[in-house]
Design a protein around this motif. Structure first.
Motif, PDB file in Angstrom:
ATOM      1  N   ALA A   1     -55.459  -8.420  49.077  1.00 47.62           N
ATOM      2  CA  ALA A   1     -55.130  -9.777  49.529  1.00 47.62           C
ATOM      3  C   ALA A   1     -55.226 -10.807  48.417  1.00 47.62           C
ATOM      4  CB  ALA A   1     -56.021 -10.168  50.699  1.00 47.62           C
ATOM      5  N   ALA A   2     -56.125 -10.607  47.454  1.00 47.58           N
ATOM      6  CA  ALA A   2     -56.291 -11.580  46.386  1.00 47.58           C
ATOM      7  C   ALA A   2     -55.044 -11.673  45.503  1.00 47.58           C
ATOM      8  CB  ALA A   2     -57.509 -11.216  45.549  1.00 47.58           C
TER       9      ALA A   2
ATOM     10  N   PRO B   1     -49.570 -13.780  47.925  1.00 49.09           N
ATOM     11  CA  PRO B   1     -49.567 -15.117  48.512  1.00 49.09           C
ATOM     12  C   PRO B   1     -50.149 -15.028  49.919  1.00 49.09           C
ATOM     13  CG  PRO B   1     -47.339 -14.216  48.416  1.00 49.09           C
ATOM     14  CD  PRO B   1     -48.251 -13.234  47.744  1.00 49.09           C
ATOM     15  N   ARG B   2     -50.564 -16.147  50.458  1.00 50.07           N
ATOM     16  CA  ARG B   2     -51.130 -16.145  51.805  1.00 50.07           C
ATOM     17  C   ARG B   2     -50.088 -15.650  52.790  1.00 50.07           C
ATOM     18  NH1 ARG B   2     -52.880 -19.924  56.132  1.00 50.07           N
ATOM     19  NH2 ARG B   2     -51.101 -21.189  55.595  1.00 50.07           N
ATOM     20  N   LEU B   3     -50.424 -14.586  53.496  1.00 59.90           N
ATOM     21  CA  LEU B   3     -49.497 -14.000  54.460  1.00 59.90           C
ATOM     22  C   LEU B   3     -49.569 -14.745  55.781  1.00 59.90           C
ATOM     23  CD1 LEU B   3     -50.238 -10.240  53.759  1.00 59.90           C
ATOM     24  CD2 LEU B   3     -48.224 -11.528  53.051  1.00 59.90           C
TER      25      LEU B   3
ATOM     26  N   GLY C   1     -49.954 -15.391  59.761  1.00 64.25           N
ATOM     27  CA  GLY C   1     -50.856 -14.793  60.738  1.00 64.25           C
ATOM     28  C   GLY C   1     -50.114 -13.867  61.686  1.00 64.25           C
TER      29      GLY C   1
ATOM     30  N   HIS D   1     -48.480  -8.920  59.254  1.00 59.99           N
ATOM     31  CA  HIS D   1     -47.927  -8.688  57.924  1.00 59.99           C
ATOM     32  C   HIS D   1     -48.839  -7.816  57.075  1.00 59.99           C
ATOM     33  CE1 HIS D   1     -45.190 -12.011  58.902  1.00 59.99           C
ATOM     34  NE2 HIS D   1     -44.422 -11.527  57.943  1.00 59.99           N
ATOM     35  N   ASP D   2     -50.152  -8.047  57.165  1.00 62.87           N
ATOM     36  CA  ASP D   2     -51.060  -7.315  56.281  1.00 62.87           C
ATOM     37  C   ASP D   2     -51.076  -5.810  56.541  1.00 62.87           C
ATOM     38  OD1 ASP D   2     -52.386  -7.641  58.686  1.00 62.87           O
ATOM     39  OD2 ASP D   2     -54.260  -8.315  57.801  1.00 62.87           O
TER      40      ASP D   2
END
Length: 111
Positions: free
Chosen positions: A21-22, A25-27, A29, A47-48
């Motif tokens: 995740a680091a 980009p911010r995925l 929700g 998405h994750d």
């Protein structure tokens, strides 16, 4: 697939998500997908769970399979059917081909 195997797979995916995740980009929700008339339950897309952290790329799905541009944020995606997915549309572009198949409804649908 047994619930124990599913739990193990989900735990592994979450661990990979946390590790990668680091670098991403911010995925977005969780996205609850529209439920069709014959759907056994709601499908929530995360998405994750679908990002390859070794080589992350949004263009694997966007915009070829799922349009994200030009659509108001308040408008949800249209419902899809298993028939369409079996033809390779939407989720069916990977599922039932390179990812797990449609044999276990609980893999996607909350019942």
């Amino acid at each position: 697939m047994t619930s124990r195997k599913l739990a193990t797979l989900l735990a592994a995916a979450l661990a990979a998500a946390a590790a990668g995740a680091a670098d991403l980009p911010r995925l977005p929700g969780a996205l609850k997908l529209p439920q069709g008339g014959d759907s056994p339950g709601v499908v929530t897309f995360n998405h994750d769970m679908h990002v390859d952290f070794a080589k992350p790329s949004c263009v694997a799905c966007h915009p070829r399979l799922f349009s994200i541009l030009g659509r108001p944020a308040s408008r949800s995606p249209k419902a899809t059917t298993h028939e369409a997915m079996e033809r390779g549309e939407a989720c069916g572009a990977c599922h039932a081909r390179t990812a797990f198949d449609f044999g276990d409804c609980t893999m996607c649908h909350a019942m």
